[in-house]
Design a protein around this motif. Structure first.
Motif, mmCIF file in Angstrom:
data_model
loop_
_atom_site.group_PDB
_atom_site.id
_atom_site.type_symbol
_atom_site.label_atom_id
_atom_site.label_comp_id
_atom_site.label_asym_id
_atom_site.label_seq_id
_atom_site.Cartn_x
_atom_site.Cartn_y
_atom_site.Cartn_z
ATOM 1 N N THR A 11 0.856 -1.123 0.031
ATOM 2 C CA THR A 11 0.104 0.090 -0.017
ATOM 3 C C THR A 11 0.815 1.272 0.040
ATOM 4 N N ARG A 12 1.915 1.241 0.792
ATOM 5 C CA ARG A 12 2.868 2.616 0.848
ATOM 6 C C ARG A 12 3.532 2.511 -0.414
ATOM 7 N N ARG A 13 3.848 1.545 -1.212
ATOM 8 C CA ARG A 13 4.571 1.564 -2.424
ATOM 9 C C ARG A 13 3.778 2.181 -3.323
ATOM 10 N N LEU A 14 2.255 1.694 -3.453
ATOM 11 C CA LEU A 14 1.401 2.088 -4.368
ATOM 12 C C LEU A 14 1.252 3.671 -4.024
ATOM 13 N N VAL A 15 1.153 4.172 -2.887
ATOM 14 C CA VAL A 15 0.692 5.312 -2.720
ATOM 15 C C VAL A 15 1.803 6.524 -2.996
ATOM 16 N N LYS A 16 3.089 6.025 -2.661
ATOM 17 C CA LYS A 16 4.288 6.775 -2.455
ATOM 18 C C LYS A 16 5.086 6.957 -4.176
ATOM 19 N N ARG A 17 4.436 6.008 -5.192
ATOM 20 C CA ARG A 17 4.920 6.051 -6.534
ATOM 21 C C ARG A 17 4.653 7.235 -7.001
ATOM 22 N N ARG A 18 5.389 7.661 -7.772
ATOM 23 C CA ARG A 18 5.362 9.330 -8.640
ATOM 24 C C ARG A 18 4.413 9.060 -9.520
ATOM 25 N N PHE A 19 4.305 7.922 -10.477
ATOM 26 C CA PHE A 19 3.254 7.753 -11.433
ATOM 27 C C PHE A 19 1.945 7.674 -10.883
ATOM 28 N N THR A 20 1.708 7.099 -9.753
ATOM 29 C CA THR A 20 0.295 6.968 -9.201
ATOM 30 C C THR A 20 -0.036 8.506 -8.872
ATOM 31 N N LYS A 21 0.811 9.232 -8.356
ATOM 32 C CA LYS A 21 0.428 10.428 -7.825
ATOM 33 C C LYS A 21 0.158 11.392 -9.180
ATOM 34 N N LEU A 22 0.858 11.378 -10.012
ATOM 35 C CA LEU A 22 0.656 12.176 -11.208
ATOM 36 C C LEU A 22 -0.616 11.717 -12.005
ATOM 37 N N PHE A 23 -1.001 10.555 -12.134
ATOM 38 C CA PHE A 23 -2.108 9.910 -12.957
ATOM 39 C C PHE A 23 -3.285 10.439 -11.947
ATOM 40 N N THR A 24 -3.419 10.176 -10.807
ATOM 41 C CA THR A 24 -4.556 10.451 -10.112
ATOM 42 C C THR A 24 -4.690 11.745 -10.276
ATOM 43 N N LEU A 130 -10.043 4.352 -16.211
ATOM 44 C CA LEU A 130 -8.839 4.701 -17.180
ATOM 45 C C LEU A 130 -7.767 4.961 -16.356
ATOM 46 N N ALA A 131 -7.772 5.762 -15.507
ATOM 47 C CA ALA A 131 -6.548 6.025 -14.453
ATOM 48 C C ALA A 131 -6.519 4.755 -13.500
ATOM 49 N N ALA A 132 -7.401 3.964 -13.359
ATOM 50 C CA ALA A 132 -7.146 2.511 -12.294
ATOM 51 C C ALA A 132 -6.599 1.452 -13.444
ATOM 52 N N PHE A 133 -6.922 1.547 -14.640
ATOM 53 C CA PHE A 133 -6.224 0.664 -15.594
ATOM 54 C C PHE A 133 -4.504 0.904 -15.792
ATOM 55 N N VAL A 134 -4.362 2.214 -15.994
ATOM 56 C CA VAL A 134 -2.998 2.489 -16.175
ATOM 57 C C VAL A 134 -2.312 2.438 -14.896
ATOM 58 N N ILE A 135 -2.782 2.830 -13.753
ATOM 59 C CA ILE A 135 -1.906 2.843 -12.530
ATOM 60 C C ILE A 135 -1.780 1.256 -11.978
ATOM 61 N N GLY A 136 -2.879 0.418 -12.370
ATOM 62 C CA GLY A 136 -2.689 -0.856 -11.923
ATOM 63 C C GLY A 136 -1.549 -1.661 -12.803
ATOM 64 N N ALA A 137 -1.580 -1.143 -14.105
ATOM 65 C CA ALA A 137 -0.557 -1.926 -15.260
ATOM 66 C C ALA A 137 0.649 -1.071 -14.663
ATOM 67 N N SER A 138 0.871 -0.190 -14.345
ATOM 68 C CA SER A 138 2.431 0.393 -14.013
ATOM 69 C C SER A 138 2.509 -0.304 -12.659
ATOM 70 N N PHE A 139 1.614 -0.432 -11.726
ATOM 71 C CA PHE A 139 2.071 -0.753 -10.422
ATOM 72 C C PHE A 139 2.942 -2.261 -10.521
ATOM 73 N N VAL A 140 2.492 -3.126 -11.261
ATOM 74 C CA VAL A 140 2.987 -4.534 -11.285
ATOM 75 C C VAL A 140 3.913 -4.478 -12.421
ATOM 76 N N GLY A 141 3.753 -3.636 -13.369
ATOM 77 C CA GLY A 141 4.631 -3.980 -14.742
ATOM 78 C C GLY A 141 6.064 -3.273 -14.554
ATOM 79 N N ALA A 142 6.024 -2.252 -13.520
ATOM 80 C CA ALA A 142 7.319 -1.589 -13.373
ATOM 81 C C ALA A 142 8.042 -2.393 -12.460
ATOM 82 N N GLU A 143 7.330 -3.235 -11.519
ATOM 83 C CA GLU A 143 7.991 -4.072 -10.639
ATOM 84 C C GLU A 143 8.737 -5.324 -11.395
#
Length: 338
Positions: A11-24, A130-143
């Motif tokens: 959860t902390r990793r998701l919230v702290k990610r710059r991509f998550t913040k920017l897209f949100t 749309l935001a959830a799709f891209v954030i979800g893809a980036s969240f695991v794809g970047a890992e």
């Protein structure tokens, strides 16, 4: 305790990610622009606006009558000349009636909460999905692409637990965001209706219907997030999910639609995703085939229809999610991590 700490870390990793913040923030700015646009382009209707609309309708009616009389006079003046063929026989030109100019057509745009809020809820669902799709893809794809997943599995070797915990963190985060934004969205448009429109017809049943629609919007957002997550996990890269999304939009929404139109396929909406989304959000979508007219006693065309219900759309959504997320979990368990 281990699973709890893993969930907190994800959860902390998701919230702290710059991509998550920017897209949100980007999604929220789009919604804010929509809200501002609706507020600025609508106005509250009162006696002054009604009087102005009535006066304009009367003026248009009188101008139309005068124009008709002028054309009839011209027609009569050219009888017996070659120009007579330019007009109807015997100058049978009927003047419009006063009922043809409804004052309501000349009213300024106003925001009726009961009539317009459903479209705003659909807009909210589309942007957040749309935001959830891209954030979800980036969240695991970047890992996967950065090697972070391999490092995490060294510390926590339970593969399915790691992936499912990541997915749970994403879905909980998307739920919180959607619920909060939907509440603010509803209150904001209630304010727009109060200041730039009306709240006529807002009974408890209407509010309940809107609440259920927002619940379906939440499900759509979560499904989009899980779909992006699953596709990126399958391809082990964010680009996998984005590529599939672009392919679906380009191939199916343009290519298949064009082919179906050329082939005159009956009810092509069945093969196009947006209509299933509309059916899910609006409870149903009625497709019509005007190539198969059933004429009533008045001779009017009654086209064949096919109704896509929200239950049908929901079932299709469940099947897609089970296939994609299930495949992601299966490959996580079976494939080599390196």
């Amino acid at each position: 305790m281990g699973s709890v700490s893993l969930y907190r870390a994800e959860t902390r990793r998701l919230v702290k990610r710059r991509f998550t913040k920017l897209f949100t923030v980007g999604a929220l700015l789009i919604l804010a622009a929509v809200l501002a646009g609706v507020f600025l382009t609508n106005e509250k209707v009162g006696p002054d606006q009604v009087a102005q609309a009535t006066a304009r309708a009367q003026a248009e009616y009188k101008q139309s009558v005068a124009a008709t009389e002028q054309i009839r006079a011209e027609c009569e003046s050219v009888q017996g000349t070659p120009r007579a063929s330019e007009f109807p026989p015997n100058c049978e030109i009927s003047a419009p009636s006063e009922s043809d100019f409804n004052p309501e057509w000349y009213m300024p745009p106003t925001f009726g909460l009961k009539d317009n809020l459903p479209d705003m809820i659909t807009t909210l669902a589309a942007v957040l999905a749309l935001a959830a799709f891209v954030i979800g893809a980036s969240f695991v794809g970047a890992e996967w692409s950065s090697g972070g997943m391999m490092n995490l599995l060294l510390w926590r070797p339970r593969r399915l637990q790691v992936l499912s915990t990541k997915l749970a963190a994403l879905l909980v985060g998307a739920t919180v965001l959607t619920v909060v934004v939907a509440a603010i969205w509803t209150v904001a448009f209630w304010g727009v209706a109060k200041t730039r429109g009306n709240t006529i017809g807002m009974t408890s049943g209407t509010w309940q219907s809107f609440g259920l629609m927002e619940l379906r919007a939440l499900v759509l957002v979560l499904a989009a997030g899980a779909l992006g997550f699953g596709l990126a996990s399958l391809g082990r890269h964010t680009a996998m999910a984005l590529g599939v999304a672009i392919g679906v939009i380009v191939v199916f929404q343009f290519g298949v639609a064009a082919v179906l139109g050329i082939a005159h396929v009956k009810f092509p909406e069945l093969f196009l995703a947006p209509f299933w989304v509309i059916a899910w959000m609006s409870k149903e979508y009625v497709a019509q085939d005007y190539d198969a007219c059933n004429y009533d006693v008045r001779g009017a065309c009654q086209p064949d229809t096919l109704t896509i219900t929200w239950q049908m759309a929901g079932s299709a959504l469940v099947v897609i999610l089970v296939l994609v997320v299930g495949a992601a979990m299966w490959t996580m368990r079976k494939r080599d991590i390196t």
